[in-house]
Design an enzyme around this catalytic site. Structure first.
Site, PDB file in Angstrom:
ATOM      1  N   ARG A  34     -33.817  -7.367  30.882  1.00  0.00           N
ATOM      2  CA  ARG A  34     -33.332  -7.093  29.529  1.00  0.00           C
ATOM      3  C   ARG A  34     -32.487  -5.829  29.495  1.00  0.00           C
ATOM      4  NH1 ARG A  34     -36.416  -4.534  26.202  1.00  0.00           N
ATOM      5  NH2 ARG A  34     -38.365  -5.449  26.935  1.00  0.00           N
ATOM      6  N   TYR A  79     -15.475 -12.997   7.974  1.00  0.00           N
ATOM      7  CA  TYR A  79     -16.411 -13.955   8.557  1.00  0.00           C
ATOM      8  C   TYR A  79     -17.713 -13.921   7.759  1.00  0.00           C
ATOM      9  CZ  TYR A  79     -19.291 -16.561  11.696  1.00  0.00           C
ATOM     10  OH  TYR A  79     -20.143 -17.505  12.208  1.00  0.00           O
ATOM     11  N   ASP A  92     -12.778  -6.733  13.984  1.00  0.00           N
ATOM     12  CA  ASP A  92     -13.145  -8.059  14.477  1.00  0.00           C
ATOM     13  C   ASP A  92     -11.839  -8.729  14.904  1.00  0.00           C
ATOM     14  OD1 ASP A  92     -13.704 -10.748  14.844  1.00  0.00           O
ATOM     15  OD2 ASP A  92     -15.117 -10.881  13.171  1.00  0.00           O
ATOM     16  N   LYS A 115     -15.353 -17.919  21.035  1.00  0.00           N
ATOM     17  CA  LYS A 115     -14.082 -18.493  20.607  1.00  0.00           C
ATOM     18  C   LYS A 115     -13.037 -18.384  21.732  1.00  0.00           C
ATOM     19  CE  LYS A 115     -16.574 -18.839  16.933  1.00  0.00           C
ATOM     20  NZ  LYS A 115     -16.573 -17.864  15.849  1.00  0.00           N
TER      21      LYS A 115
HETATM   22  C1  LIG Z   1     -17.545 -17.056  15.141  1.00  0.00           C
HETATM   23  C2  LIG Z   1     -17.198 -15.742  14.570  1.00  0.00           C
HETATM   24  C3  LIG Z   1     -18.138 -14.711  14.483  1.00  0.00           C
HETATM   25  C4  LIG Z   1     -19.597 -14.890  14.913  1.00  0.00           C
HETATM   26  O1  LIG Z   1     -19.720 -15.122  16.293  1.00  0.00           O
HETATM   27  P1  LIG Z   1     -20.857 -16.067  16.949  1.00  0.00           P
HETATM   28  O2  LIG Z   1     -20.467 -16.062  18.388  1.00  0.00           O
HETATM   29  O3  LIG Z   1     -20.775 -17.410  16.295  1.00  0.00           O
HETATM   30  O4  LIG Z   1     -22.172 -15.413  16.708  1.00  0.00           O
HETATM   31  C5  LIG Z   1     -17.710 -13.505  13.958  1.00  0.00           C
HETATM   32  N1  LIG Z   1     -16.442 -13.307  13.539  1.00  0.00           N
HETATM   33  C6  LIG Z   1     -15.527 -14.285  13.597  1.00  0.00           C
HETATM   34  C7  LIG Z   1     -14.137 -14.025  13.110  1.00  0.00           C
HETATM   35  C8  LIG Z   1     -15.859 -15.534  14.113  1.00  0.00           C
HETATM   36  O5  LIG Z   1     -14.944 -16.509  14.158  1.00  0.00           O
END
Ligand SMILES: *Cc1c(COP(=O)(O)O)cnc(C)c1O
Length: 383
Positions: A53, A105, A178, A203
């Site tokens: 961990r 998001y 982000d 993504k």
């Molecule tokens: C998918 C997404 C998240 C969250 O990420 P996860 O991997 O699904 O936990 C946060 N911000 C944006 C812009 C996203 O597309």
């Protein structure tokens, strides 16, 4: 690993920063599954590892490559994007103030609302398209974090990171970005003045719709960064070693995938811009888009693979069009090699601020003409 800082980022990424295993010469790193590590007779550690961990060699190449890709001092991977978001906001103390966009998001905003209510953290939301509004919302000396997302989902408005960083810094706050949708291929958020960059690595970074992962990249290794690392170890939001390996494998083709998706998305946006069954196409690469000028400065290698269609009709018409596609897959998420279509308001639920006639597209790497023909036939048959 030798010094490869003079070669271009796509070359460094393709070779995972010229990774060569020191023991075997393997050019793909091994996966370390061990949860614990033996000590020598004198009780010192044999390697620099103690427990699964806290540390795992399978994270290290991945994190080095991600720090390199965003031009950061260090990077840390997490079990999901949201695990990374939560670890970051754990560093905000009671009495401090956070500013974030009104449209962002939904998972990150839900979490922010929850912790701000439970821990007496101030939260102000600003209109993502209006940095004057951001300037009004920050409270000098009290705001500790400004969080932005660019391009903004699902309108794809582009926030000027340099201006947002100045507003945050003038108030004594840090700027966190982000950058999931822009990806480090086209936007180097740290170079524009951000202090921390977040990616849902689920993504574009992974790109194959088969790993859930998150990443934080920092401009400096400061006290907040130490805290983030501690939070990851103590809350256990760690990435599995196999997922870390898969993510690094997927990332090596990031530039190819992102640039192909950007080319196709631009072509689709231009092709459908004046389509009789659509009211508007939202894509930062179109001159008609309000974020186009900032995008030209800030998205240097393509406008990305995300666009939205505002259909001429209501939610039912929009859903019927999505129901007619044969190649576009009806699913949420983004940044994978396969093109997706979704009725965003249905995904976000009854409180969604997204227009009911909006269809969100994530363009993949299929033949662009096939994608155009698929959308054409879906729009021809809205019944
Ligand atoms: C998918 C997404 C998240 C969250 O990420 P996860 O991997 O699904 O936990 C946060 N911000 C944006 C812009 C996203 O597309």
């Amino acid at each position: 690993m030798h010094d490869d800082s003079n070669v271009s980022p796509e070359s460094r990424l393709a070779q995972a920063c010229h990774y060569i295993d020191e023991v075997t010469g393997g050019i793909s790193p091994p996966i370390q599954l061990s949860t614990t590590y033996a000590r020598a007779p004198d009780y010192s550690y044999i390697g620099n590892y103690s427990y699964g961990r806290a540390d795992n060699p399978s994270w290290e190449v991945l994190e080095k490559v991600c720090a390199d890709l965003d031009g950061g001092a260090d990077a840390k991977c997490f079990a999901s994007g949201m695990a990374a978001v939560c670890a970051f906001f754990e560093t905000v103390n009671t009495g401090e103030h956070v500013v974030a966009p009104r449209i962002m998001y939904h998972g990150s905003q839900d979490w922010l609302r929850r912790i701000s209510a439970r821990r007496a953290i101030g939260l102000s939301l600003f209109d993502a398209c209006d940095l004057e509004d951001l300037a009004r919302q920050v409270r000098p000396g009290e705001t500790s974090v400004v969080w932005i997302e660019t391009p903004v989902n699902p309108t794809w408005d582009v926030i000027d990171i340099t201006r947002a960083a100045k507003i945050a810094h003038d108030a004594g706050a840090i700027l966190a970005v982000d950058a999931t949708v822009s990806s480090p291929v086209t936007t180097q958020a740290l170079a524009h003045g951000a202090d921390i960059v977040f990616h849902s690595a689920t993504k574009y970074l992974n790109g194959h719709s088969d790993v859930v992962a998150g990443m934080l990249v920092t401009a400096r290794e400061d006290d907040r960064w130490e805290e983030i690392k501690l939070v990851r170890t103590l809350t256990g939001g760690i990435l599995g070693p196999f997922e870390a390996w898969l993510l690094l494998r997927g990332m090596r083709t990031l530039f190819l995938r992102f640039e192909q998706a950007s080319r196709s998305a631009l072509q689709l946006a231009q092709h459908f811009e004046n389509h009789p069954r659509l009211r508007r196409v939202l894509y930062p690469g179109l001159e008609s888009h309000p974020g186009h000028d900032v995008a030209c400065r800030q998205m240097t290698r393509g406008f990305g693979g995300m666009l939205s269609l505002l259909v001429d009709g209501d939610a039912e018409v929009a859903k019927r069009i999505a129901g007619n596609t044969r190649l576009f897959v009806r699913a949420t998420s983004l940044g994978g090699v396969e093109s997706l279509i979704e009725h965003r308001a249905s995904v976000e639920g009854p409180h969604s601020a997204v227009p009911e006639n909006l269809l969100r597209l994530s363009v993949g790497i299929e033949n662009c003409q096939d994608l155009i023909e698929d959308l054409e036939q879906s729009l021809q048959n809205p019944e």
